[in-house]
Design a protein around this motif. Structure first.
Motif, PDB file in Angstrom:
ATOM      1  N   UNK A  47     -25.287 -13.768 -43.147  1.00 29.24           N
ATOM      2  CA  UNK A  47     -25.507 -13.445 -44.797  1.00 29.24           C
ATOM      3  C   UNK A  47     -25.844 -12.017 -44.354  1.00 29.24           C
ATOM      4  N   UNK A  48     -26.798 -11.379 -43.309  1.00 29.52           N
ATOM      5  CA  UNK A  48     -27.328 -10.161 -42.571  1.00 29.52           C
ATOM      6  C   UNK A  48     -25.391  -9.637 -41.803  1.00 29.52           C
ATOM      7  N   UNK A  52     -23.919  -6.492 -44.411  1.00 34.04           N
ATOM      8  CA  UNK A  52     -23.546  -5.340 -43.584  1.00 34.04           C
ATOM      9  C   UNK A  52     -21.953  -4.803 -43.500  1.00 34.04           C
ATOM     10  N   UNK A  53     -21.493  -6.080 -43.373  1.00 32.99           N
ATOM     11  CA  UNK A  53     -19.667  -5.273 -43.200  1.00 32.99           C
ATOM     12  C   UNK A  53     -19.202  -4.798 -45.645  1.00 32.99           C
ATOM     13  N   UNK A  54     -20.368  -5.386 -46.235  1.00 35.45           N
ATOM     14  CA  UNK A  54     -20.015  -4.639 -47.372  1.00 35.45           C
ATOM     15  C   UNK A  54     -20.874  -3.459 -47.288  1.00 35.45           C
ATOM     16  N   UNK A  59     -19.696   2.383 -48.582  1.00 35.59           N
ATOM     17  CA  UNK A  59     -20.202   3.807 -47.958  1.00 35.59           C
ATOM     18  C   UNK A  59     -17.990   3.970 -47.438  1.00 35.59           C
ATOM     19  N   UNK A  60     -17.038   3.004 -46.917  1.00 29.91           N
ATOM     20  CA  UNK A  60     -15.827   3.680 -46.349  1.00 29.91           C
ATOM     21  C   UNK A  60     -15.711   4.127 -47.963  1.00 29.91           C
ATOM     22  N   UNK A  61     -15.336   3.615 -49.154  1.00 28.35           N
ATOM     23  CA  UNK A  61     -14.729   3.879 -50.285  1.00 28.35           C
ATOM     24  C   UNK A  61     -14.640   4.989 -50.664  1.00 28.35           C
ATOM     25  N   UNK A  62     -16.883   5.094 -50.216  1.00 30.18           N
ATOM     26  CA  UNK A  62     -17.129   6.556 -51.626  1.00 30.18           C
ATOM     27  C   UNK A  62     -16.538   7.571 -50.690  1.00 30.18           C
ATOM     28  N   UNK A  63     -16.661   7.422 -49.268  1.00 32.69           N
ATOM     29  CA  UNK A  63     -16.044   8.662 -47.880  1.00 32.69           C
ATOM     30  C   UNK A  63     -14.835   9.230 -48.868  1.00 32.69           C
ATOM     31  N   UNK A  64     -13.985   7.954 -48.766  1.00 31.41           N
ATOM     32  CA  UNK A  64     -12.106   8.704 -49.763  1.00 31.41           C
ATOM     33  C   UNK A  64     -12.335   9.157 -50.675  1.00 31.41           C
ATOM     34  N   UNK A  65     -13.256   8.453 -51.947  1.00 27.90           N
ATOM     35  CA  UNK A  65     -13.496   8.818 -53.112  1.00 27.90           C
ATOM     36  C   UNK A  65     -13.574   9.648 -52.933  1.00 27.90           C
TER      37      UNK A  65
END
Length: 82
Positions: A47-48, A52-54, A59-65
């Motif tokens: 679960x942890x 972490x992957x989520x 964060x990766x999506x936010x950086x891309x947008x």
């Protein structure tokens, strides 16, 4: 396992080549994890890891947008100059 080859400059080089992980190795790793952590702790660890992957993907999506948004903002400014 070492692999020896000659590079573009004629020098001999050695690299370590890892083999493929087979079913037996995966089962052995799973058994070792089960012994070390126990059956009750493994779901908590998974679960942890999932959280972490989520968070990483988010964060990766936010950086891309953010990057795409900054490109959209910069583009009209560049067109006005030309």
């Amino acid at each position: 396992i070492f692999c020896t080859f000659t590079n573009d400059r004629g020098e001999r080089e050695e690299i370590i080549v890892m083999g493929n992980i087979g079913t037996t190795e995966i089962i052995l790793i799973a058994l070792v994890v089960l012994v070390f952590f126990g059956s009750k702790k493994i779901p908590e660890l998974a679960q942890g890891l999932g959280k972490g992957i989520r968070e990483f993907r988010k964060a990766t999506r936010e950086i891309q947008t953010d990057d795409e948004d900054s490109r959209k903002i910069e583009k009209p400014a560049d067109e006005k100059k030309g």
